[in-house]
Design an enzyme around this catalytic site. Structure first.
Site, PDB file in Angstrom:
ATOM      1  N   GLY A  59       0.771  -1.238   0.000  1.00  0.00           N
ATOM      2  CA  GLY A  59       0.000   0.000   0.000  1.00  0.00           C
ATOM      3  C   GLY A  59       0.797   1.280   0.000  1.00  0.00           C
ATOM      4  N   ASP A 115       1.152   3.460   4.751  1.00  0.00           N
ATOM      5  CA  ASP A 115       0.062   4.045   3.972  1.00  0.00           C
ATOM      6  C   ASP A 115      -1.074   4.538   4.872  1.00  0.00           C
ATOM      7  OD1 ASP A 115      -0.666   1.456   4.694  1.00  0.00           O
ATOM      8  OD2 ASP A 115      -1.419   0.887   2.730  1.00  0.00           O
ATOM      9  N   ASP A 118      -5.237   2.005  10.653  1.00  0.00           N
ATOM     10  CA  ASP A 118      -6.661   1.772  10.962  1.00  0.00           C
ATOM     11  C   ASP A 118      -6.750   1.372  12.442  1.00  0.00           C
ATOM     12  OD1 ASP A 118      -9.317   1.111  10.944  1.00  0.00           O
ATOM     13  OD2 ASP A 118      -9.195  -0.426   9.415  1.00  0.00           O
ATOM     14  N   LYS A 146      -6.987   6.770  10.281  1.00  0.00           N
ATOM     15  CA  LYS A 146      -8.457   6.745  10.364  1.00  0.00           C
ATOM     16  C   LYS A 146      -8.897   7.196  11.740  1.00  0.00           C
ATOM     17  CE  LYS A 146      -9.535   3.203   7.040  1.00  0.00           C
ATOM     18  NZ  LYS A 146     -10.287   1.975   6.782  1.00  0.00           N
ATOM     19  N   PHE A 167     -13.648   2.812   4.206  1.00  0.00           N
ATOM     20  CA  PHE A 167     -12.590   2.087   3.497  1.00  0.00           C
ATOM     21  C   PHE A 167     -12.234   2.895   2.262  1.00  0.00           C
ATOM     22  CE2 PHE A 167     -10.319  -1.175   1.257  1.00  0.00           C
ATOM     23  CZ  PHE A 167      -9.665  -1.817   2.282  1.00  0.00           C
ATOM     24  N   VAL A 168     -10.955   3.161   2.089  1.00  0.00           N
ATOM     25  CA  VAL A 168     -10.517   4.031   0.990  1.00  0.00           C
ATOM     26  C   VAL A 168      -9.567   3.284   0.057  1.00  0.00           C
ATOM     27  CG1 VAL A 168     -10.856   6.223   2.186  1.00  0.00           C
ATOM     28  CG2 VAL A 168      -8.695   4.999   2.493  1.00  0.00           C
ATOM     29  N   ARG A 180      -5.199   0.513  -6.906  1.00  0.00           N
ATOM     30  CA  ARG A 180      -3.979   1.147  -6.396  1.00  0.00           C
ATOM     31  C   ARG A 180      -3.552   2.323  -7.275  1.00  0.00           C
ATOM     32  NH1 ARG A 180      -1.762  -2.150  -2.448  1.00  0.00           N
ATOM     33  NH2 ARG A 180      -2.004  -4.380  -2.718  1.00  0.00           N
TER      34      ARG A 180
HETATM   35  P1  IMP Z   1      -4.486  -1.808  10.879  1.00  0.00           P
HETATM   36  O1  IMP Z   1      -3.593  -2.936  11.293  1.00  0.00           O
HETATM   37  O2  IMP Z   1      -5.923  -2.080  11.241  1.00  0.00           O
HETATM   38  O3  IMP Z   1      -4.013  -0.461  11.354  1.00  0.00           O
HETATM   39  O4  IMP Z   1      -4.494  -1.797   9.287  1.00  0.00           O
HETATM   40  C1  IMP Z   1      -3.454  -1.274   8.546  1.00  0.00           C
HETATM   41  C2  IMP Z   1      -3.340  -1.894   7.192  1.00  0.00           C
HETATM   42  O5  IMP Z   1      -4.602  -2.340   6.698  1.00  0.00           O
HETATM   43  C3  IMP Z   1      -2.843  -0.854   6.199  1.00  0.00           C
HETATM   44  O6  IMP Z   1      -1.437  -0.881   6.094  1.00  0.00           O
HETATM   45  C4  IMP Z   1      -3.532  -1.280   4.920  1.00  0.00           C
HETATM   46  O7  IMP Z   1      -2.768  -2.238   4.241  1.00  0.00           O
HETATM   47  C5  IMP Z   1      -4.828  -1.914   5.377  1.00  0.00           C
HETATM   48  N1  IMP Z   1      -5.944  -0.944   5.394  1.00  0.00           N
HETATM   49  C6  IMP Z   1      -6.568  -0.424   6.463  1.00  0.00           C
HETATM   50  N2  IMP Z   1      -7.555   0.411   6.105  1.00  0.00           N
HETATM   51  C7  IMP Z   1      -7.526   0.433   4.753  1.00  0.00           C
HETATM   52  C8  IMP Z   1      -8.307   1.142   3.767  1.00  0.00           C
HETATM   53  O8  IMP Z   1      -9.225   1.937   4.056  1.00  0.00           O
HETATM   54  N3  IMP Z   1      -7.974   0.918   2.470  1.00  0.00           N
HETATM   55  C9  IMP Z   1      -6.982   0.061   2.089  1.00  0.00           C
HETATM   56  N4  IMP Z   1      -6.234  -0.601   2.976  1.00  0.00           N
HETATM   57  C10 IMP Z   1      -6.508  -0.435   4.301  1.00  0.00           C
END
Ligand code: IMP
Length: 193
Positions: A59, A115, A118, A146, A167-168, A180
């Site tokens: 990402g 990137d 979340d 987020k 979700f983006v 992408r």
């Molecule tokens: P986390 O572990 O929940 O913080 O998620 C982080 C990872 O999930 C990021 O590095 C992305 O690869 C993926 N991710 C989280 N939210 C999104 C989104 O809205 N779009 C695309 N990928 C996301």
């Protein structure tokens, strides 16, 4: 700091997928402007110790590419691939290293280029894994955070934008490997969002 365009739905590539792609969250021009600002800040902060940029694939590949060219220092780059979601769009909390770094981090000034944050689970895992390799310093530059989603406190030195919890896709971010290459960051409206 999120930017939305009224009624900006539809895929720039048209076709049957166009209903999946929603409004612009951050337009390409704003992404470019903010990346230039972050590059200038990093250039200033690291002027005596050029960083090793550790980019998290896939990402962050577009962001890392643009950010590296906005930094006026002899940076080095390395890449790591981490899988946290499998093929779904919700965090499972399961994180594994799919591709590890080539470089030894001992004594290096490491700047992780992420990137999007979340839940924060991916980053928390990554930090622990990288800190165990004895870098001289470890900071994080996340393009997107987020709002209200983090389950653990995070120490983010640089943040591009705070965005709503949609979700983006675009600017390197995907859903099941698609979108992408969209130049703007957009809301994904399809299945699993
Ligand atoms: P986390 O572990 O929940 O913080 O998620 C982080 C990872 O999930 C990021 O590095 C992305 O690869 C993926 N991710 C989280 N939210 C999104 C989104 O809205 N779009 C695309 N990928 C996301």
């Amino acid at each position: 700091m999120a930017h939305r365009e009224a009624g900006g739905g539809g895929s720039p590539f048209g076709g049957s997928d166009s209903t999946e792609i929603g409004p612009i969250v951050v337009p390409a021009s704003e992404l470019a402007r903010r990346v230039r600002e972050l590059g200038a800040e990093i250039t200033e902060d690291y002027r005596d110790r050029a960083p090793l940029l550790v980019s998290v694939l896939k990402g962050a590949f577009v962001f890392a590419s643009d950010l590296s060219r906005a930094i006026r220092l002899p940076v080095e780059m390395d890449f790591m691939a981490i899988s946290s979601y499998g093929m779904a769009t919700k965090s499972s909390g399961v994180v594994r290293i799919v591709k590890d770094l080539d470089q030894d981090l001992t004594g290096r000034h490491v700047l992780v280029v992420e990137d999007i944050v979340d839940s924060g689970l991916t980053l928390s895992y990554l930090r622990r894994s990288l800190l165990a390799r004895n870098p001289a310093s470890l900071e994080v530059c996340a393009l997107l955070v987020k709002d209200g989603q983090q389950r653990i406190p995070l120490d983010l030195r640089y943040v591009g934008f705070h965005v709503p919890a949609d979700f983006v896709v675009g600017y390197g971010l995907d859903v099941q490997e698609r979108y992408r290459n969209l130049p703007d960051l957009r809301v994904f409206l399809g299945e699993g969002s």
